[in-house]
Design an enzyme around this catalytic site. Structure first.
Site, PDB file in Angstrom:
ATOM      1  N   ALA A  47     -39.730 -98.351  -4.898  1.00 56.14           N
ATOM      2  CA  ALA A  47     -38.572 -97.481  -4.340  1.00 56.14           C
ATOM      3  C   ALA A  47     -37.099 -97.325  -5.042  1.00 56.14           C
ATOM      4  O   ALA A  47     -36.670 -96.367  -5.249  1.00 56.14           O
ATOM      5  CB  ALA A  47     -38.281 -98.023  -2.743  1.00 56.14           C
ATOM      6  N   ARG A  86     -35.963 -93.789   7.443  1.00 60.05           N
ATOM      7  CA  ARG A  86     -36.135 -94.332   6.322  1.00 60.05           C
ATOM      8  C   ARG A  86     -35.676 -93.416   5.024  1.00 60.05           C
ATOM      9  O   ARG A  86     -35.597 -92.119   5.127  1.00 60.05           O
ATOM     10  CB  ARG A  86     -37.808 -94.552   6.207  1.00 60.05           C
ATOM     11  CG  ARG A  86     -38.236 -95.085   5.057  1.00 60.05           C
ATOM     12  CD  ARG A  86     -39.916 -94.920   4.756  1.00 60.05           C
ATOM     13  NE  ARG A  86     -40.120 -93.555   4.554  1.00 60.05           N
ATOM     14  CZ  ARG A  86     -40.237 -93.066   3.911  1.00 60.05           C
ATOM     15  NH1 ARG A  86     -39.746 -93.521   2.504  1.00 60.05           N
ATOM     16  NH2 ARG A  86     -40.594 -91.736   3.265  1.00 60.05           N
ATOM     17  N   LYS A  87     -35.405 -94.252   4.069  1.00 58.98           N
ATOM     18  CA  LYS A  87     -34.926 -93.842   2.493  1.00 58.98           C
ATOM     19  C   LYS A  87     -35.675 -94.579   1.772  1.00 58.98           C
ATOM     20  O   LYS A  87     -35.871 -95.693   1.574  1.00 58.98           O
ATOM     21  CB  LYS A  87     -33.451 -93.858   2.683  1.00 58.98           C
ATOM     22  CG  LYS A  87     -33.078 -93.171   1.501  1.00 58.98           C
ATOM     23  CD  LYS A  87     -31.418 -93.119   1.249  1.00 58.98           C
ATOM     24  CE  LYS A  87     -30.739 -91.986   0.084  1.00 58.98           C
ATOM     25  NZ  LYS A  87     -31.180 -92.783  -1.091  1.00 58.98           N
ATOM     26  N   SER A  88     -36.233 -93.782   0.686  1.00 55.53           N
ATOM     27  CA  SER A  88     -37.035 -94.431  -0.362  1.00 55.53           C
ATOM     28  C   SER A  88     -36.328 -95.243  -1.253  1.00 55.53           C
ATOM     29  O   SER A  88     -36.865 -96.535  -1.726  1.00 55.53           O
ATOM     30  CB  SER A  88     -37.837 -93.469  -1.195  1.00 55.53           C
ATOM     31  OG  SER A  88     -38.811 -92.545  -0.376  1.00 55.53           O
ATOM     32  N   THR A  89     -34.926 -95.075  -1.584  1.00 53.98           N
ATOM     33  CA  THR A  89     -34.340 -95.824  -2.449  1.00 53.98           C
ATOM     34  C   THR A  89     -32.821 -96.357  -1.481  1.00 53.98           C
ATOM     35  O   THR A  89     -32.614 -95.777  -0.723  1.00 53.98           O
ATOM     36  CB  THR A  89     -33.804 -95.142  -3.739  1.00 53.98           C
ATOM     37  OG1 THR A  89     -32.847 -93.979  -3.340  1.00 53.98           O
ATOM     38  CG2 THR A  89     -34.935 -94.336  -4.490  1.00 53.98           C
TER      39      THR A  89
END
Length: 514
Positions: A411, A24-27
Site C-alpha cells: 500500500a 479505507r485508503k490504500s496509502t
C-alpha cells in the site's frame, strides 16, 4: 424466522437501522491532514444516512477507518472490528463511499456478503446507489467488483511490462544489492573493495575448480556475502559462503556489464567488473563439471531412503551420493550442510547407505512382529498428531502475519513499480507455502489411526518387501515413514512413522558407518 426488511422499505420506520460507516485508503499519504480522504468518505456517508432518517436510519458513532491498507485482502484492523461488531449483532447496515473501499477482490467480497447475510446486515454504496437486499443490487455489485479486480490485474501486468522494458534497456530492475555494487538512485555503482573480492572469487574457482572448495576458502578468510541495509535500517546479508551462493555469483551476467531478462541478456547501463575472457572460462568450466563428476554418478538410483533421512547434528537433510573405487561403487547418505559448506561443518557428514537402509528395514520388521511395540507405537499417535498440528498452526499464523505486513508495504509502494513487483513475488511465495501448510493441517486433522491399522500396515510391509523393486521399496518406505533421523555422534537412528514415532529399545547402528 423473521424476514429481513430492506432499508428503503416504508415498513422500517418502526425500527431503527443502525448504520456503520467503513472507510479505507490504500496509502497513508495525506492522512496527517486535518481533513483527509477518510474524513471525506465519512462525511459523504453521514450525509446519505441523514437523508434516510425518515426510514429510521441512524449513524453509529464508532469509526471503522483503515488508512494505508490495500483492498486486495481482508487483513485490515478496522475491517476486522467491523466484522466482529456485525457478528455481535450491533450493526444493521454497512455504508461505504464506493464498493471498492470495502474490497477489490470478488472472492473476498463474497466472503463478506456471507457474513452480512448470516447476520441480516445489508450493504449500501453511497455513490453507486444500490444495496444487497435485492437481486438487482447483487448483480450490479458483482459487475462492479469484477471491474475493480480487472483494474488491479491490469496494474500488475503494466508493472511487469515496465520491468521487462527496463531490463531490455539495460537498466537495474531492482532486487537485493549484489556483491561488487551499491545501488545509488536506482542505478548500480561499483564498490571497488567488493569488486576486488568478486574478481578473487572468479580466479579462485579457475584455480580450485570446485565450488565447495572455494566456499570453504572464502569462509576461512572471513569473507561473507553482500551486507546491506533496508530502507527501515535493518541489516541484511553478511552470510557464510555456500556452494550455492558461489555458483550464483559465478553465473551472474551483471559482472560483465549485462542484465538478464528471462533467457536473454542485454547490455547494461552499469560498468562490468570481470573480464569477459575470465567469465567465459568460468562458464565453460562450470558446464564441464556439471557433465562429468570425478566421483562418479551422484543420482538417487537405489536410494530407498531418499527424502527421508535428516542429520540430527545439523538439522538438515541428508542426500544420496556415491563414489567409485577400484571399479566398486559405494553408496552414502551425505549431510547437505557438509556438502554445501564443507565436510568440517558436520561431525559425521556421511553414513553408508547399505548399513542405514538395512537397519531401518530390520527395525520395521521387528515392530510388526511384536504386539507390545505395536501398542506402544499406537499410544504415541494422538500426542504426535497434536504436536504436529500445533506446530503447523503456529507456522500458519506466522506466515499470515508476514503476508499482512507485506500487504501494508504494498500500500505504501504504489509509486514504485520495481518494489511492487518484488513485494508481489514475496506475497505469492508465502501464500503458496501457506496453502501447503493449510493442506497439511487439514490432512493431519483427518487422520484417525487404530491399533489394527498399525498392526496391519506393518504386517503387510514384512510380507511384500522381498517381492518389490528398489524403486517400489522406496515408495513403500515413504508411505510408512515420516522420516529417519541419523545422529552422527552417537550413531543412533530414530524412525518417525506416519502414525507416530517408533519407540525402539535399541536404536543404535552396531556396524560402523563407512
Amino acid at each position: 424466522m423473521a424476514r429481513r426488511k430492506e432499508p428503503n422499505s416504508p415498513n422500517t420506520t418502526s425500527k431503527s437501522i443502525r448504520c456503520a460507516i467503513y472507510t479505507r485508503k490504500s496509502t497513508d499519504e495525506g492522512l496527517e491532514k486535518d481533513f483527509n480522504s477518510l474524513d471525506a468518505q465519512r462525511e459523504a456517508a453521514e450525509a446519505y444516512i441523514a437523508s434516510q432518517i425518515g426510514e429510521g436510519w441512524i449513524c453509529l458513532p464508532d469509526r471503522y477507518d483503515d488508512g494505508g491498507f490495500t483492498g486486495g485482502n481482508l487483513d485490515r484492523p478496522a475491517l476486522k472490528k467491523l466484522i466482529a461488531d456485525i457478528e455481535a449483532g450491533k450493526i444493521d447496515c454497512v455504508v461505504v463511499y464506493k464498493v471498492d473501499r470495502l474490497s477489490r477482490s470478488l472472492t473476498d467480497f463474497g466472503r463478506l456478503v456471507e457474513v452480512f447475510d448470516k447476520r441480516g446486515t445489508s450493504f449500501v454504496s453511497v455513490t453507486q446507489h444500490f444495496n444487497t437486499t435485492n437481486s438487482m443490487g447483487r448483480l450490479t455489485l458483482n459487475i462492479l467488483l469484477s471491474f475493480a479486480q480487472f483494474e488491479r490485474e491490469i496494474i500488475s501486468e503494466r508493472t511487469r511490462d515496465k520491468m521487462a522494458a527496463a531490463r531490455k534497456k539495460g537498466k537495474w530492475a531492482g532486487g537485493p544489492p549484489m556483491l561488487g555494487y551499491d545501488v545509488v538512485n536506482q542505478k548500480l555503482e561499483v564498490n571497488e573493495p567488493e569488486a576486488k573480492q568478486v574478481r578473487e572469487v572468479f580466479e579462485l574457482y579457475l584455480d580450485r575448480r570446485s565450488l565447495l572448495t572455494v566456499a570453504q576458502e572464502l569462509n576461512d578468510r572471513g569473507s561473507t556475502t553482500k551486507r546491506w541495509n533496508t530502507k527501515a535500517g535493518t541489516e541484511k546479508g553478511g552470510l557464510r559462503w555456500t556452494k550455492d551462493n558461489v555458483l550464483a555469483l559465478l553465473r551472474n551476467v551483471v559482472y560483465i556489464g549485462r542484465v538478464r531478462h528471462k533467457a536473454e541478456t542485454y547490455p547494461g547501463e552499469h560498468v562490468g567488473i570481470v573480464d569477459q575472457a575470465v567469465f567465459d572460462a568460468v562458464q565453460a568450466l562450470l558446464s564441464d563439471n556439471g557433465r562429468t563428476n570425478p566421483n562418479g554418478p551422484r543420482g538417487s538410483d537405489g536410494a530407498i531412503l531418499c527424502g527421508l533421512v535428516r542429520c540430527r547434528s545439523c538439522g538438515c537433510a541428508m542426500t544420496p551420493s556415491c563414489s567409485v573405487k577400484k571399479n566398486r561403487r559405494y553408496r552414502y547418505y551425505v549431510c547437505v550442510n557438509a556438502q554445501k559448506r564443507g565436510y568440517r561443518e558436520c561431525p559425521m557428514p556421511s553414513v553408508s547407505a547399505e548399513v542405514l537402509e538395512t537397519f531401518v528395514v530390520d527395525q520395521i520388521r521387528e515392530i510388526g512382529r511384536d504386539p507390545d511395540l505395536v501398542a506402544a507405537t499406537f499410544a504415541e499417535v494422538q500426542r504426535q498428531a497434536e504436536e504436529r498440528l500445533e506446530s503447523l498452526r503456529n507456522e500458519a499464523d506466522r506466515l499470515e502475519a508476514q503476508i499482512a505486513g507485506i500487504y501494508r508495504q504494498l500500500a505504501q509502494a504504489a509509486s514504485q513499480p520495481d518494489r511492487l513487483a518484488a513485494l508481489n513475488a514475496e506475497v505469492d511465495d508465502r501464500q503458496r507455502v501457506l496453502a501447503q501448510i493449510r493442506l497439511q493441517i487439514e490432512t493431519t486433522g483427518r487422520q484417525n489411526a487404530h491399533v489394527g491399522d498399525v498392526r496391519r500396515a506393518l504386517a503387510e510391509f514384512d510380507g511384500v518387501w522381498g517381492a518389490l523393486t528398489r524403486r517400489e521399496q522406496g515408495e513403500l518406505l515413504r508411505h510408512v515413514l515420516e522420516g529417519v533421523e541419523f545422529d552422527g555422534k552417537s550413531e543412533e537412528v530414530t524412525l518417525a512413522f506416519r502414525f507416530g514415532q517408533l519407540p525402539a529399545e535399541d536404536n543404535q547402528i552396531v556396524e560402523e558407518a563407512a
